[in-house]
Design a protein around this motif. Structure first.
Motif, PDB file in Angstrom:
ATOM      1  N   ARG A  67       0.838  -1.200   0.000  1.00 51.78           N
ATOM      2  CA  ARG A  67       0.000   0.000   0.000  1.00 51.78           C
ATOM      3  C   ARG A  67       0.871   1.249   0.000  1.00 51.78           C
ATOM      4  O   ARG A  67       1.976   1.246   0.537  1.00 51.78           O
ATOM      5  CB  ARG A  67      -0.952   0.014   1.204  1.00 51.78           C
ATOM      6  N   LEU A 118      -6.518   1.226   8.755  1.00 48.77           N
ATOM      7  CA  LEU A 118      -5.565   0.118   8.810  1.00 48.77           C
ATOM      8  C   LEU A 118      -5.911  -0.913   9.874  1.00 48.77           C
ATOM      9  O   LEU A 118      -5.250  -1.943   9.957  1.00 48.77           O
ATOM     10  CB  LEU A 118      -4.150   0.663   9.038  1.00 48.77           C
ATOM     11  N   ALA A 153      -3.454  -3.425  11.616  1.00 54.57           N
ATOM     12  CA  ALA A 153      -2.334  -3.807  10.741  1.00 54.57           C
ATOM     13  C   ALA A 153      -0.986  -3.368  11.287  1.00 54.57           C
ATOM     14  O   ALA A 153       0.029  -4.021  11.044  1.00 54.57           O
ATOM     15  CB  ALA A 153      -2.545  -3.227   9.349  1.00 54.57           C
ATOM     16  N   LEU A 212       6.834  -1.101   7.260  1.00 51.50           N
ATOM     17  CA  LEU A 212       6.343   0.230   6.891  1.00 51.50           C
ATOM     18  C   LEU A 212       7.542   1.136   6.645  1.00 51.50           C
ATOM     19  O   LEU A 212       8.403   1.283   7.524  1.00 51.50           O
ATOM     20  CB  LEU A 212       5.488   0.836   8.001  1.00 51.50           C
ATOM     21  N   VAL A 269       9.191   1.265  -6.003  1.00 49.19           N
ATOM     22  CA  VAL A 269       8.959   0.019  -5.269  1.00 49.19           C
ATOM     23  C   VAL A 269       8.326  -0.988  -6.209  1.00 49.19           C
ATOM     24  O   VAL A 269       7.214  -0.784  -6.698  1.00 49.19           O
ATOM     25  CB  VAL A 269       8.036   0.268  -4.062  1.00 49.19           C
ATOM     26  N   THR A 286       5.718   1.231  -8.161  1.00 54.37           N
ATOM     27  CA  THR A 286       5.044   2.397  -7.591  1.00 54.37           C
ATOM     28  C   THR A 286       6.107   3.402  -7.171  1.00 54.37           C
ATOM     29  O   THR A 286       7.064   3.040  -6.486  1.00 54.37           O
ATOM     30  CB  THR A 286       4.220   1.997  -6.350  1.00 54.37           C
ATOM     31  N   PHE A 322       5.189   3.540   2.278  1.00 50.09           N
ATOM     32  CA  PHE A 322       4.639   2.309   1.704  1.00 50.09           C
ATOM     33  C   PHE A 322       4.721   1.189   2.718  1.00 50.09           C
ATOM     34  O   PHE A 322       5.611   1.136   3.551  1.00 50.09           O
ATOM     35  CB  PHE A 322       5.312   1.938   0.374  1.00 50.09           C
ATOM     36  N   LEU A 323       3.717   0.303   2.619  1.00 53.83           N
ATOM     37  CA  LEU A 323       3.568  -0.794   3.573  1.00 53.83           C
ATOM     38  C   LEU A 323       3.634  -2.111   2.810  1.00 53.83           C
ATOM     39  O   LEU A 323       2.845  -2.335   1.883  1.00 53.83           O
ATOM     40  CB  LEU A 323       2.215  -0.672   4.277  1.00 53.83           C
ATOM     41  N   LEU A 324       4.581  -2.951   3.202  1.00 58.70           N
ATOM     42  CA  LEU A 324       4.756  -4.257   2.572  1.00 58.70           C
ATOM     43  C   LEU A 324       4.247  -5.335   3.513  1.00 58.70           C
ATOM     44  O   LEU A 324       4.544  -5.322   4.707  1.00 58.70           O
ATOM     45  CB  LEU A 324       6.234  -4.495   2.255  1.00 58.70           C
ATOM     46  N   GLU A 384       5.833 -10.606   1.312  1.00 61.59           N
ATOM     47  CA  GLU A 384       5.561  -9.966   0.015  1.00 61.59           C
ATOM     48  C   GLU A 384       6.901  -9.620  -0.648  1.00 61.59           C
ATOM     49  O   GLU A 384       7.627  -8.745  -0.158  1.00 61.59           O
ATOM     50  CB  GLU A 384       4.713  -8.707   0.209  1.00 61.59           C
ATOM     51  N   ALA A 436      10.196   0.708   9.657  1.00 57.43           N
ATOM     52  CA  ALA A 436       9.830  -0.017  10.873  1.00 57.43           C
ATOM     53  C   ALA A 436       9.311  -1.380  10.427  1.00 57.43           C
ATOM     54  O   ALA A 436       8.597  -1.474   9.426  1.00 57.43           O
ATOM     55  CB  ALA A 436       8.749   0.740  11.641  1.00 57.43           C
ATOM     56  N   TRP A 459       8.015  -5.533  11.838  1.00 58.54           N
ATOM     57  CA  TRP A 459       7.589  -6.332  12.977  1.00 58.54           C
ATOM     58  C   TRP A 459       6.970  -7.622  12.465  1.00 58.54           C
ATOM     59  O   TRP A 459       6.498  -7.704  11.328  1.00 58.54           O
ATOM     60  CB  TRP A 459       6.573  -5.550  13.825  1.00 58.54           C
ATOM     61  N   ASP A 468      -1.533  -7.763  12.242  1.00 55.81           N
ATOM     62  CA  ASP A 468      -1.263  -8.860  11.310  1.00 55.81           C
ATOM     63  C   ASP A 468      -0.937  -8.381   9.904  1.00 55.81           C
ATOM     64  O   ASP A 468      -0.587  -9.182   9.044  1.00 55.81           O
ATOM     65  CB  ASP A 468      -2.428  -9.849  11.268  1.00 55.81           C
ATOM     66  N   GLY A 469      -1.061  -7.082   9.685  1.00 54.88           N
ATOM     67  CA  GLY A 469      -0.699  -6.565   8.369  1.00 54.88           C
ATOM     68  C   GLY A 469      -1.735  -6.845   7.304  1.00 54.88           C
ATOM     69  O   GLY A 469      -1.789  -6.165   6.292  1.00 54.88           O
ATOM     70  N   SER A 470      -2.574  -7.842   7.541  1.00 59.38           N
ATOM     71  CA  SER A 470      -3.458  -8.255   6.458  1.00 59.38           C
ATOM     72  C   SER A 470      -4.563  -7.241   6.205  1.00 59.38           C
ATOM     73  O   SER A 470      -4.979  -7.052   5.063  1.00 59.38           O
ATOM     74  CB  SER A 470      -4.070  -9.616   6.765  1.00 59.38           C
ATOM     75  N   ALA A 471      -5.045  -6.596   7.255  1.00 55.95           N
ATOM     76  CA  ALA A 471      -6.122  -5.629   7.054  1.00 55.95           C
ATOM     77  C   ALA A 471      -5.681  -4.541   6.081  1.00 55.95           C
ATOM     78  O   ALA A 471      -6.453  -4.069   5.260  1.00 55.95           O
ATOM     79  CB  ALA A 471      -6.523  -4.997   8.388  1.00 55.95           C
ATOM     80  N   ALA A 472      -4.415  -4.185   6.188  1.00 54.10           N
ATOM     81  CA  ALA A 472      -3.920  -3.104   5.338  1.00 54.10           C
ATOM     82  C   ALA A 472      -3.886  -3.535   3.885  1.00 54.10           C
ATOM     83  O   ALA A 472      -4.012  -2.721   2.983  1.00 54.10           O
ATOM     84  CB  ALA A 472      -2.522  -2.713   5.782  1.00 54.10           C
ATOM     85  N   LEU A 473      -3.681  -4.810   3.671  1.00 56.10           N
ATOM     86  CA  LEU A 473      -3.463  -5.266   2.306  1.00 56.10           C
ATOM     87  C   LEU A 473      -4.726  -5.838   1.687  1.00 56.10           C
ATOM     88  O   LEU A 473      -4.914  -5.775   0.485  1.00 56.10           O
ATOM     89  CB  LEU A 473      -2.340  -6.303   2.306  1.00 56.10           C
TER      90      LEU A 473
END
Lengths: 129, 129
Positions: free
Chosen positions: A2, A27, A30, B56, B66, B73, B81-83, B87, B105, B107, B115-120
């Protein structure tokens, strides 16, 4: 992946500080912290702030003059500063012509074991300059 | 308050990428994430990277190109940007003359419920540009 575009972010004025909080990105859980950008025009001083969250700030543009306990530390673009829980602070942009832009992550002490205290009570000589 | 000076940080080369990890500050559990700065000279492409940590990144100087899933992008200074976990990504500095400087940052998924998943997986239209 994102992409969060600073220039397209919704922001609002908090006194003389323009604040773009990341709640706008929905988010959820997240990230293990909350986040925001804030910016201050040249010559601006923030209100005194004090909050329970620990806060890590990265200076992106300009120089943040960070006032804590009556002392000011100049934090230049690329560098960072960490404020402890309930540590009162005032941010100044003492530049004559340059905007200050900061990214901050903040979280409650105890988040995933993080308490912020190690950073502030530990040996600081290698980082405090 | 602690001050982390980018220019004074110890760094090492990871292939063509200069990496300054924050383990050098001995922050213990003060932060709910790990952190680093990395920089890349003009024209440099990073090795393909893929790791379990969610990451992040805030672009401080330059533009990060990226590459994820064959698409690039452009993330400009000030933006982020958030990976996701695992990924695969490649970072390019396609500038002719400007260094790329990034703060990241990172984690493990599950950190304080993150969990990062909500963002993606969530609605991304408001952020993907």
């Amino acid at each position: 992946m994102r992409h969060f575009v600073r220039g397209a972010a919704e922001s609002r004025s908090v006194g003389p500080v323009d604040v773009a909080r990341w709640e706008q990105y929905f988010l959820g859980n997240a990230l293990p912290f909350q986040a925001m950008w804030y910016s201050m025009a040249p010559g601006i001083t923030s209100p005194r702030d004090c909050h329970p969250e620990v806060e890590l700030s990265i200076v992106i543009d300009g120089t943040a003059s960070v006032e804590v306990g009556g002392e000011i530390t100049e934090v230049r673009a690329g560098s960072a500063f960490l404020l402890g829980s309930e540590e009162p602070h005032i941010i100044h942009n003492r530049s004559a012509g340059e905007e200050l832009l900061v990214f901050s992550a903040y979280w409650m002490p105890g988040t995933s074991g993080a308490d912020g205290s190690a950073a502030l009570d530990g040996p600081a000589a290698e980082a405090d300059q």
